[in-house]
Design an enzyme around this catalytic site. Structure first.
Site, PDB file in Angstrom:
ATOM      1  N   ASP A  45       8.491  11.012  -0.511  1.00 32.30           N
ATOM      2  CA  ASP A  45       8.021   9.984   0.289  1.00 32.30           C
ATOM      3  C   ASP A  45       6.218  10.509   0.441  1.00 32.30           C
ATOM      4  O   ASP A  45       5.651  11.269   1.345  1.00 32.30           O
ATOM      5  CB  ASP A  45       8.657  10.027   1.969  1.00 32.30           C
ATOM      6  CG  ASP A  45       8.128   9.375   2.867  1.00 32.30           C
ATOM      7  OD1 ASP A  45       8.059   7.691   2.700  1.00 32.30           O
ATOM      8  OD2 ASP A  45       6.841   9.630   3.209  1.00 32.30           O
ATOM      9  N   TYR A  50      -2.170   9.632   3.441  1.00 32.46           N
ATOM     10  CA  TYR A  50      -1.997  10.761   3.444  1.00 32.46           C
ATOM     11  C   TYR A  50      -3.350  12.192   2.839  1.00 32.46           C
ATOM     12  O   TYR A  50      -3.635  12.964   2.904  1.00 32.46           O
ATOM     13  CB  TYR A  50      -0.718  11.380   2.612  1.00 32.46           C
ATOM     14  CG  TYR A  50       0.362  10.705   4.034  1.00 32.46           C
ATOM     15  CD1 TYR A  50      -0.237   9.962   4.751  1.00 32.46           C
ATOM     16  CD2 TYR A  50       1.883  11.415   3.874  1.00 32.46           C
ATOM     17  CE1 TYR A  50       1.229   9.897   5.961  1.00 32.46           C
ATOM     18  CE2 TYR A  50       2.936  10.534   4.171  1.00 32.46           C
ATOM     19  CZ  TYR A  50       2.839   9.841   5.364  1.00 32.46           C
ATOM     20  OH  TYR A  50       3.737   9.570   6.033  1.00 32.46           O
ATOM     21  N   LYS A  75       3.098   4.314   0.919  1.00 31.86           N
ATOM     22  CA  LYS A  75       2.431   3.181   2.128  1.00 31.86           C
ATOM     23  C   LYS A  75       1.241   2.906   2.432  1.00 31.86           C
ATOM     24  O   LYS A  75       0.456   3.160   1.867  1.00 31.86           O
ATOM     25  CB  LYS A  75       2.495   3.426   3.525  1.00 31.86           C
ATOM     26  CG  LYS A  75       4.334   4.734   3.480  1.00 31.86           C
ATOM     27  CD  LYS A  75       4.954   5.073   4.316  1.00 31.86           C
ATOM     28  CE  LYS A  75       5.461   6.237   4.473  1.00 31.86           C
ATOM     29  NZ  LYS A  75       5.119   7.588   4.520  1.00 31.86           N
ATOM     30  N   HIS A 108       2.520   0.632   6.695  1.00 35.27           N
ATOM     31  CA  HIS A 108       2.965   1.767   7.284  1.00 35.27           C
ATOM     32  C   HIS A 108       3.453   1.341   8.982  1.00 35.27           C
ATOM     33  O   HIS A 108       3.509   1.952   9.710  1.00 35.27           O
ATOM     34  CB  HIS A 108       1.677   2.925   6.664  1.00 35.27           C
ATOM     35  CG  HIS A 108       2.291   3.702   7.078  1.00 35.27           C
ATOM     36  ND1 HIS A 108       1.673   5.129   6.386  1.00 35.27           N
ATOM     37  CD2 HIS A 108       2.119   4.844   7.793  1.00 35.27           C
ATOM     38  CE1 HIS A 108       1.785   5.771   6.540  1.00 35.27           C
ATOM     39  NE2 HIS A 108       2.363   6.234   7.709  1.00 35.27           N
TER      40      HIS A 108
HETATM   41  P1  NAD Z   1       9.608  16.503  10.166  1.00 39.70           P
HETATM   42  O1  NAD Z   1      10.575  16.543  11.387  1.00 39.70           O
HETATM   43  O2  NAD Z   1      10.071  17.093   8.675  1.00 39.70           O
HETATM   44  O3  NAD Z   1       9.024  18.420  10.560  1.00 39.70           O
HETATM   45  C1  NAD Z   1       7.875  18.948   9.716  1.00 39.70           C
HETATM   46  C2  NAD Z   1       7.939  20.766  10.944  1.00 39.70           C
HETATM   47  O4  NAD Z   1       9.430  20.999  10.493  1.00 39.70           O
HETATM   48  C3  NAD Z   1       7.055  21.458   9.369  1.00 39.70           C
HETATM   49  O5  NAD Z   1       6.443  22.109  11.076  1.00 39.70           O
HETATM   50  C4  NAD Z   1       7.528  22.331   9.572  1.00 39.70           C
HETATM   51  O6  NAD Z   1       7.377  23.632   8.925  1.00 39.70           O
HETATM   52  C5  NAD Z   1       8.762  22.440  10.067  1.00 39.70           C
HETATM   53  N1  NAD Z   1      10.212  22.388   9.319  1.00 39.70           N
HETATM   54  C6  NAD Z   1      10.480  22.176   8.060  1.00 39.70           C
HETATM   55  N2  NAD Z   1      11.938  22.320   7.326  1.00 39.70           N
HETATM   56  C7  NAD Z   1      12.277  23.524   8.624  1.00 39.70           C
HETATM   57  C8  NAD Z   1      13.270  24.565   8.728  1.00 39.70           C
HETATM   58  N3  NAD Z   1      14.206  24.718   7.355  1.00 39.70           N
HETATM   59  N4  NAD Z   1      13.247  25.554   9.532  1.00 39.70           N
HETATM   60  C9  NAD Z   1      12.798  25.153  10.566  1.00 39.70           C
HETATM   61  N5  NAD Z   1      11.969  24.101   9.965  1.00 39.70           N
HETATM   62  C10 NAD Z   1      11.217  22.925   9.688  1.00 39.70           C
HETATM   63  O7  NAD Z   1       8.128  15.798  10.185  1.00 39.70           O
HETATM   64  P2  NAD Z   1       7.183  14.927   9.748  1.00 39.70           P
HETATM   65  O8  NAD Z   1       6.709  15.983   8.536  1.00 39.70           O
HETATM   66  O9  NAD Z   1       6.269  14.058  10.786  1.00 39.70           O
HETATM   67  O10 NAD Z   1       7.782  14.309   9.051  1.00 39.70           O
HETATM   68  C11 NAD Z   1       9.035  13.835   7.448  1.00 39.70           C
HETATM   69  C12 NAD Z   1       8.221  12.601   6.696  1.00 39.70           C
HETATM   70  O11 NAD Z   1       7.934  11.427   7.167  1.00 39.70           O
HETATM   71  C13 NAD Z   1       5.849  13.347   6.614  1.00 39.70           C
HETATM   72  O12 NAD Z   1       6.652  14.052   5.726  1.00 39.70           O
HETATM   73  C14 NAD Z   1       6.331  11.551   5.969  1.00 39.70           C
HETATM   74  O13 NAD Z   1       6.569  11.947   4.681  1.00 39.70           O
HETATM   75  C15 NAD Z   1       7.137  11.025   6.763  1.00 39.70           C
HETATM   76  N6  NAD Z   1       6.764  10.610   8.390  1.00 39.70           N
HETATM   77  C16 NAD Z   1       5.827   9.081   8.043  1.00 39.70           C
HETATM   78  C17 NAD Z   1       5.009   8.731   9.134  1.00 39.70           C
HETATM   79  C18 NAD Z   1       5.378   7.083   9.017  1.00 39.70           C
HETATM   80  O14 NAD Z   1       5.463   6.834  10.139  1.00 39.70           O
HETATM   81  N7  NAD Z   1       5.867   6.140   8.836  1.00 39.70           N
HETATM   82  C19 NAD Z   1       5.079   9.577  10.369  1.00 39.70           C
HETATM   83  C20 NAD Z   1       5.284  10.706   9.603  1.00 39.70           C
HETATM   84  C21 NAD Z   1       5.830  11.419   9.110  1.00 39.70           C
END
Ligand code: NAD
Length: 278
Positions: A45, A50, A75, A108
């Site tokens: 994704d 990004y 997106k 998006h």
């Molecule tokens: P997330 O909830 O996946 O959190 C990422 C955080 O969690 C990072 O700080 C990472 O170090 C930590 N983490 C990951 N695996 C872990 C584990 N096993 N144990 C402990 N900590 C852990 O947040 P995100 O990256 O914002 O969301 C995931 C994906 O969603 C993004 O990468 C992106 O592709 C998508 N996204 C989309 C939008 C949108 O507006 N459509 C917005 C934000 C994110």
């Protein structure tokens, strides 16, 4: 590790778990996505905003994985919604990704003050019809935005990608989508590390009971709810850990205790509200 797939209303299947690359450094993206492929992920994704589509594209090319085995989402950014801008934007994204089509292309944000998301949606329908994206969907859409699309178009989104985790569950949007055959994709499934989800006693207790980490419990809760999820990590061990959630099952009581972590009045939200992003 076999990741289950879910059927989309477009007729295509999506792997229920993927790898998200929000805030993955452009220079590191190829390495991180290759780590994810090596762990067994096939669903990535990304988004134009990004700034790392090229890195995703390099990883795809270097991986040698057959195109049919991959599921790639990108997106449309907010300032490309009007006129035929979406056509130019998808062409740029495909060029950067080195692909002839993506599997899923999303609007998006609704950016309601711009008043252009219905046009963007109609352009995405044309992009799908031209074969440049197999499925199309939206992100951060509230019920009012979904209803506006429903009034103006015969095509409903395949997915709505929204902030969703135990503390913030967006029940109005998820219910509307479920009733209309639209899959929910959860972004920020781990609360982006900003909400102390992984310390919640209900999650810690389930983790101890199953010999899993708290993050694995939260992701498993999504899987059992039928939600599509793509946690982000740049740590190879965590990338593997986040995929290793298909060999156990949360009980009904454990699921309920995690669902009960929702905060009233949207207080669990960790990122922007859709009405505020324009
Ligand atoms: P997330 O909830 O996946 O959190 C990422 C955080 O969690 C990072 O700080 C990472 O170090 C930590 N983490 C990951 N695996 C872990 C584990 N096993 N144990 C402990 N900590 C852990 O947040 P995100 O990256 O914002 O969301 C995931 C994906 O969603 C993004 O990468 C992106 O592709 C998508 N996204 C989309 C939008 C949108 O507006 N459509 C917005 C934000 C994110």
């Amino acid at each position: 590790m076999t990741v289950p797939t879910l059927a989309l209303n477009s007729g295509f299947d999506i792997p229920q778990l993927g790898y998200g690359v929000f805030k993955v450094d452009a220079a590191e993206t190829e390495r991180n996505v290759l780590d994810a492929f090596e762990a067994g992920y096939r669903h990535i994704d990304t988004a134009a905003i990004y700034g790392n589509e090229e890195g995703v594209g390099r990883a795809i090319a270097a991986s040698g994985i057959a195109r049919d085995e991959l599921f790639i989402t990108t997106k449309l950014w907010n300032n490309r919604q009007s006129g035929d801008q979406p056509q130019q934007a998808i062409a740029e994204s495909l060029e950067k990704l080195g692909l002839e089509f993506v599997d899923l292309y999303l609007v998006h944000w609704p950016t309601p003050e711009r008043g252009t998301f219905v046009n963007a949606w109609q352009q995405l329908v044309a992009i799908r019809d031209a074969g440049l994206s197999r499925s199309i969907g939206v992100s951060n859409f509230l019920v009012e935005h979904l209803e506006a699309i429903g009034r103006e178009s015969d095509v409903l989104p395949a997915v709505n990608q929204i902030e969703l985790h135990p503390a913030y569950q967006q029940r109005e949007a998820t219910q509307w989508c479920t009733e209309h055959g639209i899959r929910i994709e959860a972004w920020g499934p781990l609360g982006q590390g900003k909400y102390p989800l992984l310390e919640e006693p209900a999650i810690v207790a389930a983790a101890a009971a199953h010999g899993k980490s708290a993050a694995q419990i939260v992701l498993r809760w999504d899987i059992q709810n039928g939600t599509i999820v793509f946690p982000k990590s740049t740590n190879p061990a965590r990338i593997r850990e986040n995929l290793d959630i298909f060999d156990f099952e949360l009980s009904g009581d454990e699921m309920a205790s995690i669902t009960a972590l929702e905060r009233a009045d949207g207080a669990g939200r960790v990122s922007s509200h859709p009405l505020e992003v324009n």
